[in-house]
Design a protein around this motif. Sequence first.
Motif, PDB file in Angstrom:
ATOM      1  N   VAL A   1      -5.410  -7.881 -38.420  1.00 58.36           N
ATOM      2  CA  VAL A   1      -5.256  -6.661 -39.198  1.00 58.36           C
ATOM      3  C   VAL A   1      -6.386  -6.801 -40.452  1.00 58.36           C
ATOM      4  O   VAL A   1      -6.911  -5.679 -40.652  1.00 58.36           O
ATOM      5  CB  VAL A   1      -3.840  -6.675 -39.944  1.00 58.36           C
ATOM      6  CG1 VAL A   1      -3.567  -5.711 -40.828  1.00 58.36           C
ATOM      7  CG2 VAL A   1      -2.971  -6.424 -38.605  1.00 58.36           C
ATOM      8  N   VAL A   2      -6.634  -7.842 -41.003  1.00 60.55           N
ATOM      9  CA  VAL A   2      -7.512  -8.005 -42.068  1.00 60.55           C
ATOM     10  C   VAL A   2      -8.891  -7.628 -41.620  1.00 60.55           C
ATOM     11  O   VAL A   2      -9.679  -6.982 -42.279  1.00 60.55           O
ATOM     12  CB  VAL A   2      -7.488  -9.488 -42.698  1.00 60.55           C
ATOM     13  CG1 VAL A   2      -8.584  -9.725 -43.589  1.00 60.55           C
ATOM     14  CG2 VAL A   2      -6.210  -9.877 -43.288  1.00 60.55           C
ATOM     15  N   LEU A   3      -9.175  -8.081 -40.562  1.00 50.62           N
ATOM     16  CA  LEU A   3     -10.453  -7.817 -39.835  1.00 50.62           C
ATOM     17  C   LEU A   3     -10.811  -6.301 -39.778  1.00 50.62           C
ATOM     18  O   LEU A   3     -11.875  -5.631 -39.854  1.00 50.62           O
ATOM     19  CB  LEU A   3     -10.889  -8.391 -38.601  1.00 50.62           C
ATOM     20  CG  LEU A   3     -12.151  -8.396 -38.137  1.00 50.62           C
ATOM     21  CD1 LEU A   3     -13.157  -8.918 -38.984  1.00 50.62           C
ATOM     22  CD2 LEU A   3     -11.979  -8.938 -36.711  1.00 50.62           C
ATOM     23  N   ALA A   4      -9.607  -5.617 -39.239  1.00 49.76           N
ATOM     24  CA  ALA A   4      -9.628  -4.149 -38.953  1.00 49.76           C
ATOM     25  C   ALA A   4     -10.034  -3.374 -40.254  1.00 49.76           C
ATOM     26  O   ALA A   4     -10.653  -2.545 -40.375  1.00 49.76           O
ATOM     27  CB  ALA A   4      -8.377  -3.647 -38.407  1.00 49.76           C
ATOM     28  N   TYR A   5      -9.655  -3.803 -41.397  1.00 47.74           N
ATOM     29  CA  TYR A   5      -9.811  -3.197 -42.679  1.00 47.74           C
ATOM     30  C   TYR A   5     -11.086  -3.428 -43.140  1.00 47.74           C
ATOM     31  O   TYR A   5     -12.103  -2.772 -43.625  1.00 47.74           O
ATOM     32  CB  TYR A   5      -8.902  -3.541 -43.866  1.00 47.74           C
ATOM     33  CG  TYR A   5      -7.564  -2.695 -43.706  1.00 47.74           C
ATOM     34  CD1 TYR A   5      -7.466  -1.455 -44.125  1.00 47.74           C
ATOM     35  CD2 TYR A   5      -6.293  -3.146 -42.717  1.00 47.74           C
ATOM     36  CE1 TYR A   5      -5.959  -0.630 -44.164  1.00 47.74           C
ATOM     37  CE2 TYR A   5      -5.218  -2.450 -42.835  1.00 47.74           C
ATOM     38  CZ  TYR A   5      -5.253  -1.255 -43.355  1.00 47.74           C
ATOM     39  OH  TYR A   5      -3.995  -0.380 -43.284  1.00 47.74           O
ATOM     40  N   GLU A   6     -11.591  -4.795 -43.119  1.00 47.77           N
ATOM     41  CA  GLU A   6     -12.791  -5.299 -43.691  1.00 47.77           C
ATOM     42  C   GLU A   6     -14.085  -4.900 -42.984  1.00 47.77           C
ATOM     43  O   GLU A   6     -15.246  -4.636 -43.429  1.00 47.77           O
ATOM     44  CB  GLU A   6     -12.803  -6.846 -43.662  1.00 47.77           C
ATOM     45  CG  GLU A   6     -11.974  -7.558 -44.645  1.00 47.77           C
ATOM     46  CD  GLU A   6     -12.039  -8.935 -44.762  1.00 47.77           C
ATOM     47  OE1 GLU A   6     -12.712  -9.656 -44.122  1.00 47.77           O
ATOM     48  OE2 GLU A   6     -11.626  -9.393 -45.907  1.00 47.77           O
ATOM     49  N   THR A   7     -14.009  -4.598 -41.588  1.00 50.24           N
ATOM     50  CA  THR A   7     -15.008  -3.811 -40.945  1.00 50.24           C
ATOM     51  C   THR A   7     -15.199  -2.369 -41.002  1.00 50.24           C
ATOM     52  O   THR A   7     -15.993  -1.712 -40.296  1.00 50.24           O
ATOM     53  CB  THR A   7     -14.988  -4.415 -39.296  1.00 50.24           C
ATOM     54  OG1 THR A   7     -13.727  -3.804 -38.842  1.00 50.24           O
ATOM     55  CG2 THR A   7     -14.953  -5.714 -38.862  1.00 50.24           C
ATOM     56  N   GLY A   8     -13.955  -1.734 -41.613  1.00 46.01           N
ATOM     57  CA  GLY A   8     -14.088  -0.272 -41.621  1.00 46.01           C
ATOM     58  C   GLY A   8     -13.384   0.381 -40.481  1.00 46.01           C
ATOM     59  O   GLY A   8     -13.473   1.718 -40.401  1.00 46.01           O
ATOM     60  N   LEU A   9     -12.916  -0.252 -39.606  1.00 42.32           N
ATOM     61  CA  LEU A   9     -12.228   0.377 -38.253  1.00 42.32           C
ATOM     62  C   LEU A   9     -10.818   1.330 -38.775  1.00 42.32           C
ATOM     63  O   LEU A   9     -10.768   2.221 -38.161  1.00 42.32           O
ATOM     64  CB  LEU A   9     -11.909  -0.629 -37.376  1.00 42.32           C
ATOM     65  CG  LEU A   9     -11.228  -0.292 -36.081  1.00 42.32           C
ATOM     66  CD1 LEU A   9     -12.033   0.609 -35.116  1.00 42.32           C
ATOM     67  CD2 LEU A   9     -10.387  -1.342 -35.246  1.00 42.32           C
ATOM     68  N   VAL A  10     -10.261   0.356 -39.673  1.00 42.70           N
ATOM     69  CA  VAL A  10      -9.303   1.232 -40.329  1.00 42.70           C
ATOM     70  C   VAL A  10      -9.616   1.259 -41.971  1.00 42.70           C
ATOM     71  O   VAL A  10     -10.158  -0.046 -42.455  1.00 42.70           O
ATOM     72  CB  VAL A  10      -7.970   0.605 -40.273  1.00 42.70           C
ATOM     73  CG1 VAL A  10      -6.667   1.273 -41.031  1.00 42.70           C
ATOM     74  CG2 VAL A  10      -7.517   0.391 -39.000  1.00 42.70           C
ATOM     75  N   THR A  11      -9.367   2.334 -42.631  1.00 39.79           N
ATOM     76  CA  THR A  11      -9.634   2.465 -44.075  1.00 39.79           C
ATOM     77  C   THR A  11      -8.605   2.665 -44.845  1.00 39.79           C
ATOM     78  O   THR A  11      -7.639   3.404 -44.451  1.00 39.79           O
ATOM     79  CB  THR A  11     -10.667   3.879 -44.247  1.00 39.79           C
ATOM     80  OG1 THR A  11      -9.892   5.022 -43.736  1.00 39.79           O
ATOM     81  CG2 THR A  11     -11.926   3.755 -43.394  1.00 39.79           C
ATOM     82  N   PRO A  12      -8.518   1.955 -46.041  1.00 37.19           N
ATOM     83  CA  PRO A  12      -7.328   1.940 -46.870  1.00 37.19           C
ATOM     84  C   PRO A  12      -6.942   3.388 -47.091  1.00 37.19           C
ATOM     85  O   PRO A  12      -7.605   4.363 -47.633  1.00 37.19           O
ATOM     86  CB  PRO A  12      -7.624   1.219 -48.205  1.00 37.19           C
ATOM     87  CG  PRO A  12      -8.859   0.114 -47.645  1.00 37.19           C
ATOM     88  CD  PRO A  12      -9.570   1.201 -46.437  1.00 37.19           C
ATOM     89  N   GLY A  13      -5.579   3.731 -47.087  1.00 30.22           N
ATOM     90  CA  GLY A  13      -5.048   5.075 -47.319  1.00 30.22           C
ATOM     91  C   GLY A  13      -5.337   6.096 -46.395  1.00 30.22           C
ATOM     92  O   GLY A  13      -5.019   7.154 -46.289  1.00 30.22           O
TER      93      GLY A  13
END
Length: 224
Positions: A211-223
């Motif tokens: 999950v952390v990686l998905a956000y840090e790579t931009g696969l998922v964006t905050p909000g």
Amino acid sequence: MTRVLVVDDQFLIRAGLVGLLEAAPGFEVAGEAGDGEEAVRLAAETRPDVVLMDIRMPGVNGIEATARILAQAPDRPPRVLVLTTFDLDEYVYGALRAGASGFLLKDSGPERLLAAVTAVDGGDALFAPSVTRRLVEAFARQQAPRAAAGGPRPPDLGVLTSREAEVLKLTARGLSNLEIADRLYISEATVKTHLNRTMTKLGLGSRAQAVVLAYETGLVTPGG
């Protein structure tokens, strides 16, 4: 029987956790440690199923202890469940990046704590996914500028198939395996297979790391 190592630098909290686990059926206390250094040593000696890890400790803190415990595990590493006093804690974020399976607030009730231990022991990370998502989103925003400034680059998601990337994205959104299966019209077992392959390809040790990686790579964006 789930064997648990209890780590907390405050004696009364540690004693309370030990007493709770010893009184509950299906749990066994593998040992107790008052600091991160002792936790690393006891984890190697007792090989618990789950480590209840205090995050803010003098000397070796919970982040470093988590990384060392998981790195030294000979085969199946223990699941690390981080204990914290407040949810938006950068120390907890660091522990999730290091491989912790999830976290729990110290003021959670006994039933919730025992359920969390059982959940992570069974491979279900990210207990309280909505809270975990808020934590990850808050600190992933801080990691992006650091990466752009020359920090360590995350793994390349190009090694994933389109379906593996889709499963990872939904996992990062906080969906359970069953919810992902319903969304994608596949079986729950297939979801687990995709997620396990993703973690293997990316060298990840826990669902929380994914999950952390998905956000840090931009696969998922905050909000998003």
